[in-house]
Motif scaffolding. Structure first.
Motif, PDB file in Angstrom:
ATOM      1  N   GLN A  21       0.823  -1.217   0.000  1.00 10.50           N
ATOM      2  CA  GLN A  21       0.000   0.000   0.000  1.00 10.50           C
ATOM      3  C   GLN A  21       0.854   1.262   0.000  1.00 10.50           C
ATOM      4  O   GLN A  21       0.361   2.344  -0.295  1.00 10.50           O
ATOM      5  N   HIS A  22       2.121   1.132   0.352  1.00 10.89           N
ATOM      6  CA  HIS A  22       3.002   2.291   0.455  1.00 10.89           C
ATOM      7  C   HIS A  22       4.170   2.127  -0.512  1.00 10.89           C
ATOM      8  O   HIS A  22       4.992   1.224  -0.340  1.00 10.89           O
ATOM      9  N   TRP A  23       4.281   3.020  -1.480  1.00 10.21           N
ATOM     10  CA  TRP A  23       5.310   2.891  -2.506  1.00 10.21           C
ATOM     11  C   TRP A  23       6.709   2.957  -1.900  1.00 10.21           C
ATOM     12  O   TRP A  23       7.620   2.272  -2.349  1.00 10.21           O
ATOM     13  N   LEU A  24       6.897   3.764  -0.847  1.00  9.35           N
ATOM     14  CA  LEU A  24       8.221   3.881  -0.243  1.00  9.35           C
ATOM     15  C   LEU A  24       8.659   2.551   0.361  1.00  9.35           C
ATOM     16  O   LEU A  24       9.781   2.092   0.134  1.00  9.35           O
ATOM     17  N   MET A  25       7.771   1.911   1.120  1.00 10.38           N
ATOM     18  CA  MET A  25       8.119   0.633   1.753  1.00 10.38           C
ATOM     19  C   MET A  25       8.326  -0.470   0.711  1.00 10.38           C
ATOM     20  O   MET A  25       9.227  -1.292   0.851  1.00 10.38           O
ATOM     21  N   THR A  26       7.497  -0.457  -0.333  1.00  8.78           N
ATOM     22  CA  THR A  26       7.673  -1.443  -1.398  1.00  8.78           C
ATOM     23  C   THR A  26       9.026  -1.239  -2.069  1.00  8.78           C
ATOM     24  O   THR A  26       9.752  -2.204  -2.335  1.00  8.78           O
ATOM     25  N   GLY A  27       9.382   0.027  -2.303  1.00 11.87           N
ATOM     26  CA  GLY A  27      10.687   0.330  -2.895  1.00 11.87           C
ATOM     27  C   GLY A  27      11.840  -0.086  -2.000  1.00 11.87           C
ATOM     28  O   GLY A  27      12.857  -0.609  -2.477  1.00 11.87           O
ATOM     29  N   LEU A  28      11.691   0.120  -0.697  1.00  8.75           N
ATOM     30  CA  LEU A  28      12.745  -0.290   0.241  1.00  8.75           C
ATOM     31  C   LEU A  28      12.898  -1.807   0.276  1.00  8.75           C
ATOM     32  O   LEU A  28      14.015  -2.321   0.281  1.00  8.75           O
ATOM     33  N   VAL A  29      11.773  -2.530   0.299  1.00  8.33           N
ATOM     34  CA  VAL A  29      11.844  -3.991   0.315  1.00  8.33           C
ATOM     35  C   VAL A  29      12.491  -4.493  -0.975  1.00  8.33           C
ATOM     36  O   VAL A  29      13.344  -5.385  -0.951  1.00  8.33           O
ATOM     37  N   SER A  56      14.643  -2.834  -2.850  1.00  5.42           N
ATOM     38  CA  SER A  56      16.060  -2.462  -2.802  1.00  5.42           C
ATOM     39  C   SER A  56      16.857  -3.384  -1.880  1.00  5.42           C
ATOM     40  O   SER A  56      17.977  -3.790  -2.211  1.00  5.42           O
ATOM     41  N   ILE A  57      16.280  -3.705  -0.735  1.00  9.61           N
ATOM     42  CA  ILE A  57      16.955  -4.621   0.187  1.00  9.61           C
ATOM     43  C   ILE A  57      17.128  -5.982  -0.471  1.00  9.61           C
ATOM     44  O   ILE A  57      18.206  -6.585  -0.415  1.00  9.61           O
ATOM     45  N   SER A  58      16.084  -6.465  -1.123  1.00  9.05           N
ATOM     46  CA  SER A  58      16.156  -7.751  -1.800  1.00  9.05           C
ATOM     47  C   SER A  58      17.217  -7.742  -2.897  1.00  9.05           C
ATOM     48  O   SER A  58      18.014  -8.676  -3.025  1.00  9.05           O
ATOM     49  N   TYR A  59      17.232  -6.674  -3.683  1.00 11.14           N
ATOM     50  CA  TYR A  59      18.229  -6.561  -4.755  1.00 11.14           C
ATOM     51  C   TYR A  59      19.645  -6.540  -4.158  1.00 11.14           C
ATOM     52  O   TYR A  59      20.556  -7.183  -4.675  1.00 11.14           O
ATOM     53  N   GLY A  60      19.798  -5.815  -3.058  1.00 14.82           N
ATOM     54  CA  GLY A  60      21.099  -5.775  -2.384  1.00 14.82           C
ATOM     55  C   GLY A  60      21.517  -7.137  -1.856  1.00 14.82           C
ATOM     56  O   GLY A  60      22.684  -7.526  -1.951  1.00 14.82           O
ATOM     57  N   LEU A  61      20.570  -7.887  -1.314  1.00 10.03           N
ATOM     58  CA  LEU A  61      20.874  -9.241  -0.842  1.00 10.03           C
ATOM     59  C   LEU A  61      21.322 -10.127  -2.006  1.00 10.03           C
ATOM     60  O   LEU A  61      22.250 -10.928  -1.869  1.00 10.03           O
ATOM     61  N   GLY A  62      20.641  -9.975  -3.146  1.00 13.71           N
ATOM     62  CA  GLY A  62      21.051 -10.724  -4.339  1.00 13.71           C
ATOM     63  C   GLY A  62      22.431 -10.312  -4.821  1.00 13.71           C
ATOM     64  O   GLY A  62      23.233 -11.149  -5.247  1.00 13.71           O
ATOM     65  N   TRP A  63      22.717  -9.035  -4.736  1.00 19.42           N
ATOM     66  CA  TRP A  63      24.006  -8.520  -5.187  1.00 19.42           C
ATOM     67  C   TRP A  63      25.149  -9.032  -4.311  1.00 19.42           C
ATOM     68  O   TRP A  63      26.189  -9.449  -4.817  1.00 19.42           O
ATOM     69  N   ILE A  64      24.959  -9.005  -2.969  1.00 21.64           N
ATOM     70  CA  ILE A  64      26.045  -9.493  -2.113  1.00 21.64           C
ATOM     71  C   ILE A  64      26.221 -11.012  -2.248  1.00 21.64           C
ATOM     72  O   ILE A  64      27.324 -11.526  -2.059  1.00 21.64           O
ATOM     73  N   TYR A  65      25.146 -11.708  -2.614  1.00 18.09           N
ATOM     74  CA  TYR A  65      25.280 -13.145  -2.890  1.00 18.09           C
ATOM     75  C   TYR A  65      26.152 -13.361  -4.123  1.00 18.09           C
ATOM     76  O   TYR A  65      27.047 -14.207  -4.129  1.00 18.09           O
ATOM     77  N   ILE A  66      25.925 -12.573  -5.149  1.00 15.46           N
ATOM     78  CA  ILE A  66      26.737 -12.673  -6.370  1.00 15.46           C
ATOM     79  C   ILE A  66      28.192 -12.320  -6.064  1.00 15.46           C
ATOM     80  O   ILE A  66      29.118 -12.984  -6.542  1.00 15.46           O
ATOM     81  N   GLN A  67      28.418 -11.295  -5.254  1.00 15.90           N
ATOM     82  CA  GLN A  67      29.780 -10.839  -4.954  1.00 15.90           C
ATOM     83  C   GLN A  67      30.589 -11.885  -4.195  1.00 15.90           C
ATOM     84  O   GLN A  67      31.772 -12.055  -4.449  1.00 15.90           O
ATOM     85  N   THR A  68      29.951 -12.588  -3.258  1.00 12.93           N
ATOM     86  CA  THR A  68      30.699 -13.537  -2.428  1.00 12.93           C
ATOM     87  C   THR A  68      30.552 -14.982  -2.898  1.00 12.93           C
ATOM     88  O   THR A  68      31.385 -15.809  -2.561  1.00 12.93           O
ATOM     89  N   GLY A  69      29.488 -15.285  -3.632  1.00 12.40           N
ATOM     90  CA  GLY A  69      29.266 -16.655  -4.089  1.00 12.40           C
ATOM     91  C   GLY A  69      28.778 -17.591  -3.004  1.00 12.40           C
ATOM     92  O   GLY A  69      28.674 -18.789  -3.212  1.00 12.40           O
ATOM     93  N   SER A  70      28.472 -17.059  -1.835  1.00  7.22           N
ATOM     94  CA  SER A  70      27.996 -17.887  -0.728  1.00  7.22           C
ATOM     95  C   SER A  70      26.644 -17.391  -0.244  1.00  7.22           C
ATOM     96  O   SER A  70      26.472 -16.204   0.015  1.00  7.22           O
ATOM     97  N   LEU A  71      25.713 -18.317  -0.114  1.00  6.78           N
ATOM     98  CA  LEU A  71      24.378 -17.973   0.384  1.00  6.78           C
ATOM     99  C   LEU A  71      24.423 -17.554   1.860  1.00  6.78           C
ATOM    100  O   LEU A  71      23.501 -16.903   2.344  1.00  6.78           O
ATOM    101  N   LEU A  72      25.514 -17.887   2.527  1.00  6.90           N
ATOM    102  CA  LEU A  72      25.648 -17.483   3.926  1.00  6.90           C
ATOM    103  C   LEU A  72      25.668 -15.961   4.063  1.00  6.90           C
ATOM    104  O   LEU A  72      25.205 -15.421   5.071  1.00  6.90           O
ATOM    105  N   THR A  73      26.174 -15.261   3.047  1.00  2.68           N
ATOM    106  CA  THR A  73      26.266 -13.797   3.128  1.00  2.68           C
ATOM    107  C   THR A  73      24.896 -13.147   3.234  1.00  2.68           C
ATOM    108  O   THR A  73      24.645 -12.393   4.179  1.00  2.68           O
ATOM    109  N   PRO A  74      23.942 -13.400   2.292  1.00  2.00           N
ATOM    110  CA  PRO A  74      22.625 -12.793   2.466  1.00  2.00           C
ATOM    111  C   PRO A  74      21.864 -13.340   3.672  1.00  2.00           C
ATOM    112  O   PRO A  74      21.047 -12.623   4.260  1.00  2.00           O
ATOM    113  N   ILE A  75      22.137 -14.572   4.075  1.00  3.53           N
ATOM    114  CA  ILE A  75      21.485 -15.107   5.274  1.00  3.53           C
ATOM    115  C   ILE A  75      21.929 -14.315   6.498  1.00  3.53           C
ATOM    116  O   ILE A  75      21.110 -13.917   7.330  1.00  3.53           O
ATOM    117  N   ILE A  76      23.231 -14.045   6.613  1.00  4.28           N
ATOM    118  CA  ILE A  76      23.752 -13.259   7.740  1.00  4.28           C
ATOM    119  C   ILE A  76      23.140 -11.863   7.728  1.00  4.28           C
ATOM    120  O   ILE A  76      22.669 -11.365   8.753  1.00  4.28           O
TER     121      ILE A  76
END
Length: 198
Positions: free
Chosen positions: A148-156, A158-178
């Motif tokens: 219902q809120h564009w700002l919160m949807t955008g933040l979620v 962005s966070i998800s994209y960032g989690l995917g990005w750090i997974y790509i950078q390290t190659g370990s799923l432990l990174t986004p889990i942490i």
């Protein structure tokens, strides 16, 4: 054959006063079990190298990326909560109800289960097929209470994209889990202990 009338489906805002706390916790655990099972089923088709996926690699690097990303997200959240009106970030009181009466160990357990199950499904399986962008759109879409809120949807997103990005950078799923664990745990503690002080 009867046609299904989609117009009869009505979504309504959930009022936290109508939800029992035990029901909310049970719903959380059942939802995470479904997320985990969906990840396992999808992995049967992908047959990923689980040793590589969960490789600690350089534990220091994985911890640094995960903790660094979590700190960045928490700082952005702090700025948003300070400068944005509360109604823009309102999730209907669900997060507060989820954490307000939990002991510290239970906040940690919830955060760990959610981080592991969601990262296994979204980063561990879906991202391999769809990439981080479309995976993040799906991740934002399942967080229905924020849509219902564009700002919160955008933040979620962005966070998800960032989690995917750090997974790509390290190659370990432990990174986004942490990272996911630290974000949820700190936010849960803030909701829990901020309430006690007021």
């Amino acid at each position: 054959m009867k046609k299904f009338d989609f117009k009869r489906i009505k979504l309504r805002k959930i009022n936290p006063d109508e939800i029992d706390e035990r029901f909310l916790i049970a719903n959380l655990y059942v939802t995470q079990l479904i997320v985990f099972l969906a990840a396992v089923v999808l992995m049967l088709f992908q047959k990923p190298d689980l040793r590589a996926m969960f490789s600690p690699g350089s534990g220091y690097t994985i911890l640094l990326w995960g903790a660094g990303f979590a700190v960045a997200v928490l700082l952005v959240d702090l700025l948003v909560s300070r400068w944005v009106p509360p109604e823009v970030t309102d999730d209907g009181g669900i997060n507060e109800m989820l954490f307000k009466n939990r002991p510290l160990w239970h906040i940690a357990l919830i955060s760990l289960i959610v981080a592991f199950c969601e990262e296994l499904l979204f980063r561990g399986t879906i991202q391999a097929w769809w990439g981080p962008y479309w995976t993040s759109i799906l991740f934002a879409a399942i967080h229905v209470r924020y849509l219902q809120h564009w700002l919160m949807t955008g933040l979620v997103f962005s966070i998800s994209y960032g989690l995917g990005w750090i997974y790509i950078q390290t190659g370990s799923l432990l990174t986004p889990i942490i990272a996911h664990f630290l974000i949820d745990f700190v936010m849960g503690c803030i909701l829990r202990y901020r309430r006690e002080e007021s």
